[in-house]
Each structure stands twice: as structure tokens, then as C-alpha cells.
Design an enzyme around this catalytic site. Structure first.
Site, PDB file in Angstrom:
ATOM      1  N   ASN A 149      98.474 -12.225  15.525  1.00  0.00           N
ATOM      2  CA  ASN A 149      99.440 -11.855  14.489  1.00  0.00           C
ATOM      3  C   ASN A 149     100.173 -10.574  14.838  1.00  0.00           C
ATOM      4  O   ASN A 149      99.734  -9.857  15.722  1.00  0.00           O
ATOM      5  CB  ASN A 149      98.684 -11.642  13.162  1.00  0.00           C
ATOM      6  CG  ASN A 149      98.557 -12.929  12.377  1.00  0.00           C
ATOM      7  OD1 ASN A 149      99.462 -13.755  12.386  1.00  0.00           O
ATOM      8  ND2 ASN A 149      97.439 -13.099  11.692  1.00  0.00           N
ATOM      9  N   CYS A 171      99.681 -21.167  13.412  1.00  0.00           N
ATOM     10  CA  CYS A 171      98.941 -20.466  12.362  1.00  0.00           C
ATOM     11  C   CYS A 171      98.162 -21.511  11.570  1.00  0.00           C
ATOM     12  O   CYS A 171      98.665 -22.600  11.311  1.00  0.00           O
ATOM     13  CB  CYS A 171      99.950 -19.756  11.475  1.00  0.00           C
ATOM     14  SG  CYS A 171      99.282 -19.248   9.889  1.00  0.00           S
ATOM     15  N   ASP A 172      96.939 -21.156  11.191  1.00  0.00           N
ATOM     16  CA  ASP A 172      96.085 -22.122  10.493  1.00  0.00           C
ATOM     17  C   ASP A 172      96.348 -22.192   8.984  1.00  0.00           C
ATOM     18  O   ASP A 172      95.687 -22.928   8.274  1.00  0.00           O
ATOM     19  CB  ASP A 172      94.611 -21.766  10.720  1.00  0.00           C
ATOM     20  CG  ASP A 172      94.270 -20.378  10.189  1.00  0.00           C
ATOM     21  OD1 ASP A 172      95.143 -19.725   9.575  1.00  0.00           O
ATOM     22  OD2 ASP A 172      93.131 -19.938  10.391  1.00  0.00           O
ATOM     23  N   HIS A 201     103.875 -17.462   7.652  1.00  0.00           N
ATOM     24  CA  HIS A 201     103.394 -16.883   6.390  1.00  0.00           C
ATOM     25  C   HIS A 201     104.550 -16.727   5.398  1.00  0.00           C
ATOM     26  O   HIS A 201     104.611 -15.750   4.636  1.00  0.00           O
ATOM     27  CB  HIS A 201     102.734 -15.510   6.631  1.00  0.00           C
ATOM     28  CG  HIS A 201     101.434 -15.611   7.388  1.00  0.00           C
ATOM     29  ND1 HIS A 201     100.674 -14.510   7.695  1.00  0.00           N
ATOM     30  CD2 HIS A 201     100.741 -16.671   7.883  1.00  0.00           C
ATOM     31  CE1 HIS A 201      99.592 -14.892   8.355  1.00  0.00           C
ATOM     32  NE2 HIS A 201      99.609 -16.205   8.484  1.00  0.00           N
ATOM     33  N   TYR A 264     101.235 -16.880   1.057  1.00  0.00           N
ATOM     34  CA  TYR A 264     101.670 -15.554   1.509  1.00  0.00           C
ATOM     35  C   TYR A 264     102.986 -15.109   0.871  1.00  0.00           C
ATOM     36  O   TYR A 264     103.337 -13.930   0.931  1.00  0.00           O
ATOM     37  CB  TYR A 264     101.822 -15.530   3.035  1.00  0.00           C
ATOM     38  CG  TYR A 264     100.528 -15.234   3.773  1.00  0.00           C
ATOM     39  CD1 TYR A 264     100.171 -13.929   4.090  1.00  0.00           C
ATOM     40  CD2 TYR A 264      99.672 -16.260   4.165  1.00  0.00           C
ATOM     41  CE1 TYR A 264      98.999 -13.653   4.773  1.00  0.00           C
ATOM     42  CE2 TYR A 264      98.498 -15.990   4.845  1.00  0.00           C
ATOM     43  CZ  TYR A 264      98.165 -14.687   5.148  1.00  0.00           C
ATOM     44  OH  TYR A 264      97.004 -14.404   5.822  1.00  0.00           O
TER      45      TYR A 264
HETATM   46  C1  G6P Z   1      94.728 -16.746   7.673  1.00  0.00           C
HETATM   47  C2  G6P Z   1      96.029 -16.488   8.362  1.00  0.00           C
HETATM   48  C3  G6P Z   1      95.803 -15.544   9.511  1.00  0.00           C
HETATM   49  C4  G6P Z   1      95.186 -14.269   9.009  1.00  0.00           C
HETATM   50  C5  G6P Z   1      93.888 -14.562   8.279  1.00  0.00           C
HETATM   51  C6  G6P Z   1      93.378 -13.291   7.610  1.00  0.00           C
HETATM   52  O1  G6P Z   1      93.866 -17.452   8.519  1.00  0.00           O
HETATM   53  O2  G6P Z   1      96.639 -17.640   8.850  1.00  0.00           O
HETATM   54  O3  G6P Z   1      97.032 -15.295  10.127  1.00  0.00           O
HETATM   55  O4  G6P Z   1      94.919 -13.377  10.065  1.00  0.00           O
HETATM   56  O5  G6P Z   1      94.122 -15.521   7.285  1.00  0.00           O
HETATM   57  O6  G6P Z   1      92.126 -13.507   7.076  1.00  0.00           O
HETATM   58  P1  G6P Z   1      91.148 -12.308   6.735  1.00  0.00           P
HETATM   59  O7  G6P Z   1      89.944 -12.987   6.221  1.00  0.00           O
HETATM   60  O8  G6P Z   1      90.945 -11.558   8.024  1.00  0.00           O
HETATM   61  O9  G6P Z   1      91.841 -11.471   5.710  1.00  0.00           O
HETATM   62 MN    MN Z   2      98.372 -17.016  10.131  1.00  0.00          MN
END
Ligand code: G6P
Ligand code: MN
Length: 442
Positions: A149, A171-172, A201, A264
Site C-alpha cells: 500500500n 487489493c483484497d 479503496h 473505505y
Molecule cells: C484490507 C485492505 C488492505 C489494508 C488492510 C488493513 O485488507 O485491503 O489494503 O492494508 O485491510 O488491515 P489492518 O487490519 O492492518 O488495519
Molecule cells: Mn487494500
């Protein structure tokens, strides 16, 4: 028989690595493994992860797979087939700074959105360009699957420096949204063919066709979202901030019921609400450090102490599966469909050609084939996206030109920022905090 693959994980020490390896091992017929290489500049984390992955390989009967951990790029990348990139320049400590500096000045403090995301962007571009440079040097034929990211900014930077690079940016979040909607409202998302557009996002579903039900189920999903908030069902189940994030999908859909939003968007559409409910002394970075990071350290310690039970006792979620599906789709020319982050080039016809967008795309042996929407997108979405694209482009300009003025323009244009005055204050404070990582801006 498919040739056995050498996979290098850049950012090998990340808490996401076990989930990825678990998914790789589950799919070892489609993705046969010769070797796993963990590449990380943080040796301690990488060594911990080597212990964990070694344990997993043995437990799953894959001890024939070679495993190394290294800080040396030549060893990490020479001759590898795939690079999975998940580096985090500055680690969670700097994520905490990004979130807290913005919040201190009354702005959204978030990992990838708002000024926290821009601060991370200015750190991350250099780190990823370095990794891409190594791959060019040591394994020019390898495919890079990138989920470092902030992805739109990273993709833009890499595209400028390495236009022909074999890199897929994914991105997931969309898969996780679909997974969560299906689990909450009683569908099977593996039957879905989704249409979506936006930036990373920052996007909207336009249709979700269910192949079993043979209809577009988006209208009924919109009704369900409006009447009943979702529970988090995946690896983040029980996590209050993810619970709130998915809850915001209902709030957004109630106000704008024409599409299903990416969660997001809350940061851009309701920054005041986000700031109000945030704890400026204990942000998401603190939660992750005290949660996922601690758990990972504990896993390594248990193995060190010779424990064999309950070591991998948690759910790693869909993240790893998504990456493995992309790799196998390339390797076996499967032409699966994913939401990917690609240069627009007409995919969204009424948005500038050179924007980096997130749209459906098919993936096969020759790479990515994005789908063109053909229809123009509405002014509301277009206006939001255009401002965001311009802000991101200015940030990438600031990085390559070392320009303070461009950085200030980017910070001011960011949709979470109400005034140039606060943009400048935050920029100046972030310059101080990021001395070790940002290019010099003058
Ligand atoms: C999702 C988004 C990612 C992000 C993550 C943050 O998977 O696609 O881009 O980095 O959430 O998750 P966290 O648990 O680290 O806040
Ligand atoms: Mn992401």
C-alpha cells in the site's frame, strides 16, 4: 506437469506471510513449490517467520520445499518465478505516526486514506521501486504480485519508472466485501460475477450477477445493506474497527442507494464522523501491534519452545487465497476474474486515460486483460475520483521531482482536508517525522 515454482516474499516478516503460505500449500497441485524465499530488511521478524513457515511446511508434509530467509536481494530474487510484495516501509511504528499526526490536527488518520495514506505513499514509493529494481536485475522474467500500500500511488510510481513491468496490483478489499456480504445475507459469492469501478479503496459496485440465481442481485443486496448491518465473518471476526468499517457500508448505502460502496469511502464522504469516533491516542496501528503482531511473535516463541499444539490456531482469511488464485491463474492460464488496479486507458471511458483505476480484469499467462465499462460513470463518482486521482498524481510528482509545492498541492486537494492551512501544518510535521524515509522536498 507444471514446473515447480520459486516464490519470493518481499516483506517476508509480515504477519500476512503465514496466511499466504497456508493458501499456497492448500493449492500445491496448481502451484507446485520448489522454494520459498523470505526477503526482509528486518532480520528478527524474518527469522521468526522462517521458524513459523518451517513449522507449517513440516506439519503439512511439505518438508521437501526449500526455505530460506535473507536480507540479501541477490539471494532473494535471482531466478525466482513469482515475487509477492507486501513490504511496509517504516513498519507499524510509522503507520502509528501517520494516523496520529493527522488526527492531532482534526483530520482522518488512516493507513491508506487521507494524509496518513499520503505520508505512507511518500515512504512506500521508494521502497517498492527498489524491490522492482532488484527483480528487473535478478529475475526479469518473474511476475510481481503487489499488494504493498497505498496501491494507487505505488502503481502510478512504478508505471512511470518501469512502464513494461510484469506486475499485477491487487487489493483484497473487494473479495473481502463480497465474502462478508454473501455470508451475512445468505449467498455463495463463488457464483458471483461482479462489476465495479473506482480507484483503490475508493469504488462502487454496479452489478453483482449470480450465476446460480441467474440475475443481478445488487438491488436486493442494497435493500439488505440498508435494513441490516453486516457482521464481520472472516479473519477479522470480533475486531471492532472492522465491524465499524463494514457497518459504514450500510450508512453510505442508505444515503447513496444507487450502488454498493467500498467501505473505505467512509473516509472521504464522512471524515467528520470518522474523526469524532477515533481515539487519537490509540489508533488502528496500536491495535494491530497489540493484536496480529503479538500473535505472530507468540507463534514463533511457541515453536522455539518446542510446542506443537495450537501454534497456528487462528484464521488467516481470504487474503492469501486471493494472491494464490492470481498466481495460479497466470501459471496455468486460467483466465480468472479479479478486481485489479490498472492504468485506465479507456476502461472507464469518461475518466482521464492515465488514471490508475480498479476494475474487473481477467488474468492469464500473458498477464492482465481489464474490462472496459463502455458506459460513462455518473458525475458524483467521477468528480470524487477526479479530485483523488489529481491529488495522487501530484503526490507522485512530488516524489520524483522532490517538490514541496507539489506535495502541498496534493495534501490540499486530498478530499479529507478542509483547508490549505491545515494541509501545510500536517505536511510540515510529517516531513519531520519522515526524515529517514521521504525524499527531500524543496
Ligand atoms: C484490507 C485492505 C488492505 C489494508 C488492510 C488493513 O485488507 O485491503 O489494503 O492494508 O485491510 O488491515 P489492518 O487490519 O492492518 O488495519
Ligand atoms: Mn487494500
Amino acid at each position: 506437469m507444471t514446473k515447480k515454482q520459486v516464490i519470493t516474499i518481499a516483506g517476508g516478516g509480515s504477519t500476512y506471510t503465514p496466511g499466504i503460505i497456508q493458501a499456497v500449500l492448500k493449492d500445491s497441485e496448481r502451484l507446485p513449490l520448489e522454494e520459498i524465499r523470505l526477503y526482509d530488511i528486518n532480520q528478527e521478524r524474518n527469522d521468526d517467520m522462517k521458524l513459523v513457515i518451517d513449522f507449517m511446511l513440516k506439519q503439512e508434509g511439505h518438508d521437501n520445499v526449500k526455505l530460506i530467509s535473507t536480507e540479501n536481494p541477490a539471494i532473494a530474487f535471482t531466478g525466482c518465478d513469482f515475487v509477492f510484495s507486501q513490504i511496509r516501509v517504516g513498519g507499524m511504528k510509522m503507520r502509528e505516526q501517520d494516523e496520529k499526526i493527522a488526527l492531532k490536527h482534526g483530520l482522518v488518520g488512516q493507513e491508506t486514506c487521507g494524509l496518513g495514506g499520503f505520508a505512507y505513499g511518500l515512504r512506500s514509493m521508494g521502497g517498492l521501486l527498489e524491490v522492482v529494481g532488484y527483480v528487473q536485475q535478478y529475475a526479469p522474467e518473474a511476475w510481481i504480485l503487489n499488494y504493498t500500500n497505498p496501491e494507487s500511488i505505488i502503481s502510478e510510481a512504478v508505471r512511470r519508472q518501469y512502464p513494461g513491468i510484469k506486475m499485477i496490483n491487487a487489493c483484497d478489499m473487494t473479495i473481502s466485501i463480497e465474502d462478508t456480504m454473501a455470508a451475512n445475507y445468505g449467498y455463495d459469492h463463488t457464483n458471483w460475477v461482479s462489476s465495479y469501478y473506482g480507484l483503490n479503496h475508493f469504488g462502487w459496485y454496479t452489478e453483482i450477477y449470480d450465476k446460480e440465481l441467474k440475475r443481478d442481485i445488487m438491488p436486493e443486496l442494497i435493500e439488505k445493506l440498508i435494513s441490516q448491518k453486516m457482521d464481520v465473518t472472516d479473519a477479522n471476526a470480533g475486531d471492532t474497527s472492522w465491524q465499524e468499517a463494514f457497518g459504514m457500508m450500510s450508512v453510505i448505502t442508505k444515503d447513496f442507494p444507487t450502488h454498493i460502496p467500498n467501505n473505505y469511502l467512509e473516509y472521504y464522504l464522512y471524515p467528520d464522523m470518522v474523526v469524532e469516533k477515533a481515539d487519537k491516542n490509540y489508533t488502528r496501528a496500536n491495535m494491530v501491534m497489540n493484536g496480529r503482531e503479538k500473535n505472530t511473535k507468540e507463534m514463533a516463541n511457541k515453536i522455539r519452545e518446542g510446542k506443537t499444539e495450537d501454534v497456528l490456531n487462528f484464521n488467516f482469511g481470504v487474503h492469501g487465497e486471493y494472491i494464490v488464485d492470481m498466481a495460479t491463474s497466470i501459471l496455468n492460464d486460467e483466465h480468472r476474474r479479479f478486481m485489479l488496479i490498472v492504468p485506465n486507458q479507456g476502461a472507464i471511458p469518461n475518466l482521464r486515460e492515465d488514471a490508475v483505476v480498479e476494475v474487473p480484469a481477467y488474468v492469464g499467462a500473458t498477464g492482465v486483460e481489464p474490462i472496459s465499462l463502455r458506459n460513462p460513470i455518473p458525475d458524483f463518482h467521477k468528480g470524487l475520483m477526479e479530485a483523488q486521482v489529481a491529488a495522487e498524481k501530484l503526490l507522485v510528482d512530488a516524489y520524483f521531482e522532490g517538490s514541496y509545492q507539489k506535495a502541498l498541492q496534493a495534501f490540499t486537494l486530498n478530499q479529507t482536508v478542509p483547508s490549505a492551512r491545515v494541509a501545510k501544518i500536517v505536511l510540515d510535521e510529517m516531513i519531520e517525522a519522515n526524515k529517514e524515509y521521504w525524499p527531500e522536498l524543496s
